[in-house]
Motif scaffolding. Structure first.
Motif, PDB file in Angstrom:
ATOM      1  N   MET A   1       0.832  -1.054   0.014  1.00 25.88           N
ATOM      2  CA  MET A   1      -0.203  -0.165   0.002  1.00 25.88           C
ATOM      3  C   MET A   1       0.808   1.317   0.017  1.00 25.88           C
ATOM      4  SD  MET A   1      -2.850  -1.062   2.696  1.00 25.88           S
ATOM      5  CE  MET A   1      -3.230  -2.936   3.223  1.00 25.88           C
ATOM      6  N   GLY A   2       0.593   2.007  -0.823  1.00 23.68           N
ATOM      7  CA  GLY A   2       1.302   3.413  -1.139  1.00 23.68           C
ATOM      8  C   GLY A   2       2.547   3.312  -2.125  1.00 23.68           C
ATOM      9  N   THR A   3       2.942   2.240  -2.742  1.00 26.70           N
ATOM     10  CA  THR A   3       3.876   1.996  -3.774  1.00 26.70           C
ATOM     11  C   THR A   3       3.318   0.934  -4.863  1.00 26.70           C
ATOM     12  OG1 THR A   3       6.093   1.906  -4.358  1.00 26.70           O
ATOM     13  CG2 THR A   3       5.367   0.404  -2.547  1.00 26.70           C
ATOM     14  N   ARG A   4       3.699   0.927  -5.912  1.00 26.05           N
ATOM     15  CA  ARG A   4       3.413   0.008  -6.797  1.00 26.05           C
ATOM     16  C   ARG A   4       4.337  -1.321  -6.736  1.00 26.05           C
ATOM     17  NH1 ARG A   4       5.712   3.656 -10.103  1.00 26.05           N
ATOM     18  NH2 ARG A   4       7.268   2.888 -11.608  1.00 26.05           N
ATOM     19  N   GLN A   5       5.588  -0.944  -6.246  1.00 23.66           N
ATOM     20  CA  GLN A   5       6.415  -2.115  -6.297  1.00 23.66           C
ATOM     21  C   GLN A   5       7.616  -1.576  -5.307  1.00 23.66           C
ATOM     22  OE1 GLN A   5       8.783  -3.835  -9.497  1.00 23.66           O
ATOM     23  NE2 GLN A   5       8.078  -2.090 -10.842  1.00 23.66           N
ATOM     24  N   VAL A   6       8.113  -2.544  -4.302  1.00 27.78           N
ATOM     25  CA  VAL A   6       9.410  -2.131  -3.619  1.00 27.78           C
ATOM     26  C   VAL A   6      10.432  -1.695  -4.396  1.00 27.78           C
ATOM     27  CG1 VAL A   6      10.955  -2.568  -1.600  1.00 27.78           C
ATOM     28  CG2 VAL A   6       8.548  -3.470  -1.510  1.00 27.78           C
TER      29      VAL A   6
ATOM     30  N   LYS B   1       4.094  -3.896   7.887  1.00 21.34           N
ATOM     31  CA  LYS B   1       5.457  -3.207   8.322  1.00 21.34           C
ATOM     32  C   LYS B   1       5.227  -1.801   7.715  1.00 21.34           C
ATOM     33  CE  LYS B   1      10.339  -3.100   7.823  1.00 21.34           C
ATOM     34  NZ  LYS B   1      11.549  -3.607   7.302  1.00 21.34           N
ATOM     35  N   LEU B   2       5.186  -0.701   8.681  1.00 18.97           N
ATOM     36  CA  LEU B   2       5.377   0.525   8.189  1.00 18.97           C
ATOM     37  C   LEU B   2       6.625   0.698   7.712  1.00 18.97           C
ATOM     38  CD1 LEU B   2       3.164   1.778  10.834  1.00 18.97           C
ATOM     39  CD2 LEU B   2       2.330   1.782   8.524  1.00 18.97           C
ATOM     40  N   CYS B   3       7.086   1.573   6.639  1.00 17.67           N
ATOM     41  CA  CYS B   3       8.198   1.949   6.011  1.00 17.67           C
ATOM     42  C   CYS B   3       8.341   3.442   5.809  1.00 17.67           C
ATOM     43  CB  CYS B   3       8.499   1.126   4.518  1.00 17.67           C
ATOM     44  SG  CYS B   3       8.529  -0.649   4.907  1.00 17.67           S
ATOM     45  N   GLY B   4       9.593   3.929   5.922  1.00 18.49           N
ATOM     46  CA  GLY B   4       9.803   5.342   5.901  1.00 18.49           C
ATOM     47  C   GLY B   4       8.933   5.995   7.071  1.00 18.49           C
ATOM     48  N   ASN B   5       8.236   7.048   6.399  1.00 23.14           N
ATOM     49  CA  ASN B   5       7.711   7.892   7.366  1.00 23.14           C
ATOM     50  C   ASN B   5       6.081   7.659   7.752  1.00 23.14           C
ATOM     51  OD1 ASN B   5       9.563   9.566   8.677  1.00 23.14           O
ATOM     52  ND2 ASN B   5       9.654  10.810   6.558  1.00 23.14           N
ATOM     53  N   ALA B   6       5.756   6.439   7.114  1.00 22.00           N
ATOM     54  CA  ALA B   6       4.392   5.955   6.951  1.00 22.00           C
ATOM     55  C   ALA B   6       3.731   5.707   8.429  1.00 22.00           C
ATOM     56  CB  ALA B   6       4.434   4.587   6.021  1.00 22.00           C
ATOM     57  N   HIS B   7       2.644   6.086   8.712  1.00 24.64           N
ATOM     58  CA  HIS B   7       2.164   6.091   9.835  1.00 24.64           C
ATOM     59  C   HIS B   7       0.537   5.894   9.934  1.00 24.64           C
ATOM     60  CE1 HIS B   7       2.086  10.320   9.431  1.00 24.64           C
ATOM     61  NE2 HIS B   7       1.128  10.359  10.289  1.00 24.64           N
TER      62      HIS B   7
ATOM     63  N   LEU C   1       0.440   8.782   4.444  1.00 20.76           N
ATOM     64  CA  LEU C   1       1.717   8.732   3.550  1.00 20.76           C
ATOM     65  C   LEU C   1       2.163  10.233   2.952  1.00 20.76           C
ATOM     66  CD1 LEU C   1       0.297   5.709   1.659  1.00 20.76           C
ATOM     67  CD2 LEU C   1       2.197   5.327   3.205  1.00 20.76           C
ATOM     68  N   ASP C   2       3.396  10.526   3.084  1.00 16.79           N
ATOM     69  CA  ASP C   2       3.856  11.763   2.577  1.00 16.79           C
ATOM     70  C   ASP C   2       4.420  11.637   1.216  1.00 16.79           C
ATOM     71  OD1 ASP C   2       6.432  10.829   2.963  1.00 16.79           O
ATOM     72  OD2 ASP C   2       6.741  11.935   4.503  1.00 16.79           O
ATOM     73  N   GLY C   3       4.672  10.607   0.429  1.00  8.97           N
ATOM     74  CA  GLY C   3       5.221  10.686  -0.850  1.00  8.97           C
ATOM     75  C   GLY C   3       6.360  10.316  -0.902  1.00  8.97           C
ATOM     76  N   ARG C   4       7.309  10.357   0.083  1.00  8.32           N
ATOM     77  CA  ARG C   4       8.833  10.357   0.165  1.00  8.32           C
ATOM     78  C   ARG C   4       9.149   8.971   0.880  1.00  8.32           C
ATOM     79  NH1 ARG C   4       7.582  14.742   2.644  1.00  8.32           N
ATOM     80  NH2 ARG C   4       8.318  16.867   2.451  1.00  8.32           N
ATOM     81  N   GLN C   5       9.067   7.869  -0.185  1.00  6.97           N
ATOM     82  CA  GLN C   5       9.318   6.646   0.289  1.00  6.97           C
ATOM     83  C   GLN C   5       8.746   5.877   1.482  1.00  6.97           C
ATOM     84  OE1 GLN C   5      11.776   4.269  -1.555  1.00  6.97           O
ATOM     85  NE2 GLN C   5      10.908   5.607  -3.027  1.00  6.97           N
ATOM     86  N   ASP C   6       7.452   6.583   1.345  1.00  8.81           N
ATOM     87  CA  ASP C   6       6.652   5.905   2.590  1.00  8.81           C
ATOM     88  C   ASP C   6       5.638   4.807   2.097  1.00  8.81           C
ATOM     89  OD1 ASP C   6       7.764   7.680   4.197  1.00  8.81           O
ATOM     90  OD2 ASP C   6       6.039   8.986   4.443  1.00  8.81           O
ATOM     91  N   TYR C   7       5.527   3.632   2.548  1.00  5.83           N
ATOM     92  CA  TYR C   7       4.396   2.648   2.410  1.00  5.83           C
ATOM     93  C   TYR C   7       4.547   1.636   3.297  1.00  5.83           C
ATOM     94  CZ  TYR C   7       8.768   0.167   0.966  1.00  5.83           C
ATOM     95  OH  TYR C   7       9.904  -0.563   1.339  1.00  5.83           O
TER      96      TYR C   7
END
Length: 697
Positions: free
Chosen positions: A158-163, A222-228, A236-242
């Motif tokens: 969620m938040g990106t199409r692929q890692v 698992k929340l990655c980057g600044n995702a919360h 999600l703020d669009g900066r490698q958050d997913y």
């Protein structure tokens, strides 16, 4: 995982790794493949073909491009709800290399939602047919080129199409659902936020209790980057958050072309091994994001079936990327029982080498910056390559080491010595005679009274030979290109049965400029003949891959035209691997009247493609694509191992997915990547020249 953090936690004071090995031995006694282990507890996710992706999303802006909202991702394949990748402000069903995504989206309505406005987007996959709905209304509808399926190893993103891609969603997801079936328009129209539907979703994320699946089929994400998660939303703020949600996967070992499946590990590249107390430890450089960022581990009790353990060491936060490494025992192993591992990291203007240590080859701890090994400017460029020490015993004690470097005087490896295995002194680089191109050191080992170097250059591995460890090294007189197929970075692997060789294998390019999936190739024997020529050969340990015998049957209708294949009646299973063996009567050298009819194998592939392996006089073997009817051969690879087989040679084909290895009289001719995935249909060129066919799944 932060660098230096132990990878495996303790369970009842017994390492999880030990438990897995015990499970593997017990399972093997019950008839399972060697190395198999018990499945972990938890719900197993079914294979997903038809499916529906649904998300309620709040876009921070409509100018963002190529961002994924919700999707499934596995082995570089994905299906996802994607916004504005091909055309601005338009929703689409994103897929790997646009395989299931139309190029022309001009008829799709532009998105006009403002920040704070929720939109329901759903994508329905029913066989080849794909439908997109916006707020319950049909938005797009088309037939794709085909359908892809996802098994228990897939991940929900969620938040990106692929890692690994830079484009990530800016906004919030209010709710997300995954159905393992294609919903109809009436079922979609009945969906409401916070209300369970009939049929029930396979996965349901409302974010009322963090990134948890309310259906209980998926583990906590698992929340990655600044995702919360805030206010019942995934923000999600669009900066490698997913958000990544890994499905529960059986811990079944992989045989024939292993690859990591753990998303914390990501894609594989260079590999190396160490054998200790009956266990094979397979290490690999890998990347879970855009850059190489970790080392991963798999183990085996037979060298043919691999159980994945995942990431064991990650790059430092201040490093751009990691380089490859190798693992060795301490020179005082009998006293301290320590193993050392080296790795490089790129910081600031250059790449330098660091070390980690372990007592069990599974849990690794970084050594301090005081052990950093940097370029010696007397002989090496201060900001040149400095990567991957390979060690051998030094006469009198300690170790010699070879590594990839940039000598000031021209192409060559780095060379040095260490008394304790972690404090290194650089020495003048060995001379490489007759070598004009820079390259990389795979490994150096003494064999048959000489020193053999595996040198990587121009996408292939060549053999260099010296009489002394400090060189000079010169090209081998025969079989110089020891590995030159769809492979790279061969390494020696000292083993109680003799010297082995490992390498990775690269699947066919799946799009211009894009490499396919990378796998660990089968282990090979390093064979040096009476002339000192090094060749790669079949390792008997790979016979453990022969699980279930398959009767081979020639189809009743043979080829009606000379030179075209006679098909076998079998449709062989290729998802787990196939071993096919037999004999070939080799053609005689061409005379004045021309050459003999080619003998060899025809391999049918998907999308009306095919490949051929054609064997000529003296075992010269050609690999290439061919028409689906067996005509129009186009050579891509040629292997002349400069050997002298008899008039009849034994062959062995190992085939899985889209990769093959082909052997003649146990000598590896080449690793080859098929034009597409194999269908399981095989044929014979000149079937009268083929005999004693046997096959195993």
């Amino acid at each position: 995982m932060r660098p230096g953090q132990p990878y495996l936690r303790r369970l009842d004071d017994l390492p999880r790794f030990v438990l897995m090995v015990l499970f593997a031995h017990a399972a093997g006694a019950d008839g399972m493949p060697p190395g198999a282990s018990a499945e972990p507890p938890g719900v197993q996710i079914p294979t997903i073909g038809d499916k529906t992706l649904v998300a309620w999303v709040d876009l921070a802006n409509t100018s963002q491009r190529g961002v994924g909202v919700l999707g499934l991702w596995q082995d570089s394949r994905f299906d996802a709800i994607v916004f504005a990748e091909r055309m601005p402000r338009r929703w689409m069903a994103g897929s790997d290399y646009f395989r299931r995504t139309p190029a022309d989206q001009s008829a799709y309505p532009e998105e006009t939602a403002t920040p704070g406005q929720l939109i329901q987007i759903a994508v329905v996959y029913r066989g080849r047919h794909i439908s997109i709905f916006r707020n319950g209304q049909l938005y797009a509808d088309y037939d794709a080129g085909g359908q892809t399926t996802f098994d228990g190893g897939a991940a929900v993103l969620m938040g990106t199409r692929q890692v690994g891609v830079p484009e990530c969603l800016a906004g919030a997801i209010e709710e997300a659902r995954l159905y393992d079936r294609a919903l109809d328009p009436q079922q979609l129209a009945g969906l409401a936020i916070g209300r369970l539907s009939d049929p029930k979703p396979l996965g349901w994320w409302t974010f009322d209790d963090g990134p948890r699946d309310r259906m209980g089929n998926f583990p906590v994400g698992k929340l990655c980057g600044n995702a919360h998660v805030a206010g019942g939303r995934l923000v999600l703020d669009g900066r490698q958050d997913y958000l990544v949600v890994r499905a529960v996967r059986p811990s079944e070992p992989q045989g024939m072309f292993y690859k990591p499946r753990n998303l914390d590990t990501g894609d594989l590249w260079d590999t190396w091994l160490l054998f200790h107390r009956g266990t094979y430890y397979l290490f690999a450089l890998a990347k879970s994001g855009a850059n190489w960022d970790n080392f991963s581990l798999a183990t085996s009790t037979d060298g043919a079936h691999w159980t994945e353990h995942g990431r064991i060491l990650g790059k430092s936060d201040d490093a751009v990327w990691m380089g490859t490494g190798s693992t060795w025992r301490s020179p005082r192993f009998d006293q301290d029982g320590r193993f050392f591992l080296n790795f490089s990291e790129w910081r600031g203007p250059r790449q330098t080498i660091f070390f980690a240590q372990s007592d069990d080859l599974v849990q690794w701890n970084r050594l301090g910056r005081e052990y950093e090994f940097v370029q010696d400017a007397r002989w090496y460029e201060p900001t040149g390559r400095w990567d991957c020490i390979w060690t051998i015993a030094r006469p009198g004690g300690g170790l010699y080491g070879y590594w990839t470097a940039t000598p000031k005087r021209g192409p060559g490896p780095g060379f040095g010595q260490s008394a304790d295995g972690v404090r290194w002194e650089a020495l003048p680089p060995p001379e490489l005679r007759g070598i004009a191109e820079h390259g990389e050191v795979g490994a150096v080992e003494p064999m048959a009274g000489r020193y053999y170097m595996l040198w990587g250059t121009q996408g292939k591995m060549i053999t260099l030979v010296a009489d002394r460890p400090e060189g000079p090294f010169a090209p081998a007189r025969k079989n110089l290109d020891v590995l030159a197929g769809h492979t790279y970075f061969a390494r020696f692997f000292p083993h109680p049965d003799g010297m082995l060789i490992n390498h990775h294998a690269i699947a066919r390019r799946t799009a211009p400029g894009e490499l396919g999936t990378v796998y660990f190739g089968l282990l090979k024997r390093a064979v040096v003949d009476a002339e000192g020529t090094l060749r790669l050969a079949w390792w008997p340990g790979n016979n453990a891959l022969k699980h279930r015998p398959i009767e081979v049957v020639l189809a009743p209708a043979s080829a009606s035209q000379t030179g075209l294949p006679a098909m076998l009646a079998n449709t062989f299973p290729t998802d787990r691997g196939l071993v096919l063996e037999g004999t070939l009567r080799l053609p005689a050298p061409a005379g004045p009247a021309g050459g003999a009819v080619a003998c060899g194998l025809y391999i049918e592939c998907r999308d009306a493609k095919a490949a051929a392996i054609l064997v000529g006089p003296a075992g010269l073997t050609r690999f290439g694509s061919i028409g689906p009817d067996g005509s129009g051969f186009q050579e891509e690879k040629r292997a002349d191992r400069q050997m002298s087989p008899g008039p009849t040679a034994r062959f062995r084909l190992c085939l899985r997915h889209g990769l093959v290895e082909f052997y003649l009289d146990d000598v590896l001719m080449e690793c080859y990547s098929l034009p597409e995935l194999a269908t399981g249909r095989l044929g014979l060129f000149d079937p009268a020249a083929v005999g004693e066919l046997r096959a195993w799944q």
